[in-house]
Design a protein around this motif. Sequence first.
Motif, PDB file in Angstrom:
ATOM      1  N   SER A 171      84.452 -17.799 -25.347  1.00 33.12           N
ATOM      2  CA  SER A 171      84.447 -18.864 -24.343  1.00 33.12           C
ATOM      3  C   SER A 171      83.121 -19.604 -24.264  1.00 33.12           C
ATOM      4  CB  SER A 171      84.799 -18.293 -22.967  1.00 33.12           C
ATOM      5  OG  SER A 171      83.830 -17.352 -22.553  1.00 33.12           O
ATOM      6  N   PHE A 172      82.068 -18.999 -24.807  1.00 30.36           N
ATOM      7  CA  PHE A 172      80.757 -19.669 -24.789  1.00 30.36           C
ATOM      8  C   PHE A 172      80.788 -20.963 -25.584  1.00 30.36           C
ATOM      9  CE2 PHE A 172      76.658 -20.237 -27.044  1.00 30.36           C
ATOM     10  CZ  PHE A 172      75.845 -20.529 -25.954  1.00 30.36           C
ATOM     11  N   TYR A 173      81.586 -20.991 -26.653  1.00 29.01           N
ATOM     12  CA  TYR A 173      81.565 -22.114 -27.586  1.00 29.01           C
ATOM     13  C   TYR A 173      82.501 -23.216 -27.103  1.00 29.01           C
ATOM     14  CZ  TYR A 173      79.178 -18.554 -30.240  1.00 29.01           C
ATOM     15  OH  TYR A 173      78.287 -17.572 -30.624  1.00 29.01           O
ATOM     16  N   SER A 174      82.118 -23.817 -25.995  1.00 31.94           N
ATOM     17  CA  SER A 174      82.860 -24.921 -25.391  1.00 31.94           C
ATOM     18  C   SER A 174      81.855 -25.907 -24.825  1.00 31.94           C
ATOM     19  CB  SER A 174      83.770 -24.406 -24.270  1.00 31.94           C
ATOM     20  OG  SER A 174      82.985 -23.900 -23.193  1.00 31.94           O
ATOM     21  N   THR A 175      82.290 -27.139 -24.626  1.00 28.75           N
ATOM     22  CA  THR A 175      81.387 -28.141 -24.064  1.00 28.75           C
ATOM     23  C   THR A 175      80.842 -27.695 -22.712  1.00 28.75           C
ATOM     24  OG1 THR A 175      82.420 -29.992 -25.227  1.00 28.75           O
ATOM     25  CG2 THR A 175      81.216 -30.511 -23.211  1.00 28.75           C
ATOM     26  N   ASP A 176      81.712 -27.180 -21.861  1.00 30.69           N
ATOM     27  CA  ASP A 176      81.277 -26.806 -20.513  1.00 30.69           C
ATOM     28  C   ASP A 176      80.206 -25.726 -20.540  1.00 30.69           C
ATOM     29  OD1 ASP A 176      83.000 -28.652 -19.453  1.00 30.69           O
ATOM     30  OD2 ASP A 176      84.528 -27.186 -18.852  1.00 30.69           O
ATOM     31  N   ASN A 177      80.419 -24.665 -21.303  1.00 26.78           N
ATOM     32  CA  ASN A 177      79.462 -23.562 -21.295  1.00 26.78           C
ATOM     33  C   ASN A 177      78.200 -23.876 -22.081  1.00 26.78           C
ATOM     34  OD1 ASN A 177      80.655 -21.744 -19.522  1.00 26.78           O
ATOM     35  ND2 ASN A 177      81.995 -20.907 -21.114  1.00 26.78           N
ATOM     36  N   LEU A 178      78.322 -24.621 -23.163  1.00 29.16           N
ATOM     37  CA  LEU A 178      77.115 -25.055 -23.871  1.00 29.16           C
ATOM     38  C   LEU A 178      76.270 -25.970 -22.977  1.00 29.16           C
ATOM     39  CD1 LEU A 178      78.598 -25.727 -27.410  1.00 29.16           C
ATOM     40  CD2 LEU A 178      76.864 -24.010 -26.854  1.00 29.16           C
ATOM     41  N   ALA A 179      76.935 -26.782 -22.166  1.00 30.40           N
ATOM     42  CA  ALA A 179      76.209 -27.667 -21.252  1.00 30.40           C
ATOM     43  C   ALA A 179      75.479 -26.866 -20.177  1.00 30.40           C
ATOM     44  CB  ALA A 179      77.169 -28.666 -20.617  1.00 30.40           C
ATOM     45  N   ILE A 180      76.106 -25.793 -19.686  1.00 27.99           N
ATOM     46  CA  ILE A 180      75.413 -24.944 -18.710  1.00 27.99           C
ATOM     47  C   ILE A 180      74.182 -24.323 -19.355  1.00 27.99           C
ATOM     48  CG2 ILE A 180      75.584 -22.864 -17.295  1.00 27.99           C
ATOM     49  CD1 ILE A 180      78.564 -23.507 -16.952  1.00 27.99           C
ATOM     50  N   VAL A 190      65.011 -27.380 -27.150  1.00 23.37           N
ATOM     51  CA  VAL A 190      65.727 -27.124 -28.400  1.00 23.37           C
ATOM     52  C   VAL A 190      66.616 -25.887 -28.280  1.00 23.37           C
ATOM     53  CG1 VAL A 190      65.440 -26.412 -30.819  1.00 23.37           C
ATOM     54  CG2 VAL A 190      64.026 -28.248 -29.860  1.00 23.37           C
ATOM     55  N   PHE A 191      67.839 -26.022 -28.737  1.00 21.86           N
ATOM     56  CA  PHE A 191      68.743 -24.888 -28.928  1.00 21.86           C
ATOM     57  C   PHE A 191      68.972 -24.735 -30.423  1.00 21.86           C
ATOM     58  CE2 PHE A 191      73.325 -23.614 -29.535  1.00 21.86           C
ATOM     59  CZ  PHE A 191      73.138 -22.267 -29.265  1.00 21.86           C
ATOM     60  N   ALA A 192      68.723 -23.534 -30.950  1.00 21.80           N
ATOM     61  CA  ALA A 192      68.959 -23.272 -32.368  1.00 21.80           C
ATOM     62  C   ALA A 192      69.801 -22.017 -32.499  1.00 21.80           C
ATOM     63  CB  ALA A 192      67.650 -23.116 -33.128  1.00 21.80           C
ATOM     64  N   ARG A 208      77.501 -31.930 -30.513  1.00 21.33           N
ATOM     65  CA  ARG A 208      77.125 -33.316 -30.205  1.00 21.33           C
ATOM     66  C   ARG A 208      77.715 -33.793 -28.878  1.00 21.33           C
ATOM     67  NH1 ARG A 208      77.602 -33.813 -36.058  1.00 21.33           N
ATOM     68  NH2 ARG A 208      75.475 -34.093 -36.874  1.00 21.33           N
ATOM     69  N   THR A 209      78.655 -33.037 -28.316  1.00 26.40           N
ATOM     70  CA  THR A 209      79.135 -33.383 -26.978  1.00 26.40           C
ATOM     71  C   THR A 209      78.131 -32.990 -25.904  1.00 26.40           C
ATOM     72  OG1 THR A 209      80.313 -31.278 -26.597  1.00 26.40           O
ATOM     73  CG2 THR A 209      81.527 -33.039 -27.722  1.00 26.40           C
ATOM     74  N   VAL A 210      77.108 -32.199 -26.284  1.00 32.69           N
ATOM     75  CA  VAL A 210      76.117 -31.698 -25.322  1.00 32.69           C
ATOM     76  C   VAL A 210      74.708 -32.173 -25.666  1.00 32.69           C
ATOM     77  CG1 VAL A 210      75.049 -29.605 -24.371  1.00 32.69           C
ATOM     78  CG2 VAL A 210      77.517 -29.666 -24.816  1.00 32.69           C
ATOM     79  N   VAL A 236      70.175 -26.733 -35.397  1.00 34.70           N
ATOM     80  CA  VAL A 236      69.054 -27.078 -34.527  1.00 34.70           C
ATOM     81  C   VAL A 236      69.459 -28.291 -33.689  1.00 34.70           C
ATOM     82  CG1 VAL A 236      66.636 -27.787 -34.365  1.00 34.70           C
ATOM     83  CG2 VAL A 236      67.360 -26.158 -36.142  1.00 34.70           C
ATOM     84  N   CYS A 237      69.423 -28.111 -32.359  1.00 37.27           N
ATOM     85  CA  CYS A 237      69.912 -29.156 -31.444  1.00 37.27           C
ATOM     86  C   CYS A 237      68.829 -29.509 -30.443  1.00 37.27           C
ATOM     87  CB  CYS A 237      71.134 -28.652 -30.678  1.00 37.27           C
ATOM     88  SG  CYS A 237      72.384 -27.867 -31.720  1.00 37.27           S
ATOM     89  N   ILE A 238      68.691 -30.790 -30.150  1.00 36.97           N
ATOM     90  CA  ILE A 238      67.709 -31.268 -29.182  1.00 36.97           C
ATOM     91  C   ILE A 238      68.435 -31.845 -27.987  1.00 36.97           C
ATOM     92  CG2 ILE A 238      65.780 -32.841 -28.780  1.00 36.97           C
ATOM     93  CD1 ILE A 238      65.129 -32.647 -31.753  1.00 36.97           C
ATOM     94  N   LYS A 239      68.025 -31.431 -26.814  1.00 39.47           N
ATOM     95  CA  LYS A 239      68.672 -31.863 -25.567  1.00 39.47           C
ATOM     96  C   LYS A 239      68.448 -33.345 -25.326  1.00 39.47           C
ATOM     97  CE  LYS A 239      68.745 -30.714 -20.637  1.00 39.47           C
ATOM     98  NZ  LYS A 239      68.196 -29.817 -19.610  1.00 39.47           N
TER      99      LYS A 239
END
Length: 239
Positions: A171-180, A190-192, A208-210, A236-239
């Motif tokens: 369930s972690f791998y969803s837009t809602d939980n990644l956004a939290i 950065v989230f990697a 990319r939705t977050v 590697v993701c940048i907020k």
Amino acid sequence: MSLLFKEIDSQASSLGEISLRRRRIPALGDRDIYEVKLGDEFLMSSMFVDAEEALSDLGLAAVHGDQLSVAVGGLGLGYTAVAALKDDRISELFVVDALETVIGWHKDELVPLGKILNADTRNHYVLASFFDLATDPETGFDPKNKGKKFDAILLDIDHSPTEFLNAANASFYSTDNLAIMAGHLKSKGVFAMWSQNLPDKNFEALLRTVFTEVTSHIIRFENPFQGTPSTNSVYVCIK
């Protein structure tokens, strides 16, 4: 017991029997290899750490500034955490692991990198589920400072975004939980994340939705058992 193999510890855990082993493979020379198994499944080996170290190197390379606060999800054999602490900009590192046994191996220095982590005052072990903390908008990763914002979050727990160490992690791998989770990052934080597979286009689209920027890196390393290079990946993701 043979000098070529020793089971150092084996204990029950919430995920099943977890064991720490040390072996030598004569064809690979005079080298101790540390392995962790969960039940009959190999979780990690000190033979293959390039991608775990690259997770820290690539993730932190995307972070700007000094006096960095960094969270690591998953202690493992300690390679991601030790690689992170090589960055002098880090002022504090919180390594979150749900298994008391794994943290105990490091505190008791049953694994080689435990001594390094224990000696570095910037390092803090956190016994908790990374996923529970990541998806709690109030608590965060520092037990003494609820709601603290971090410069980087580095994750190495599941095998990939679709292959989970524990089915409850899905369930972690969803837009809602990644956004939290992203809410625990500072602006431009950065989230990697590590994956055993090549980059997944669907997961990149989800990220990319977050996040405003998403880059996937392929990590190649030698595999003496296969005779050819193996690959993992780091997102590697940048907020």
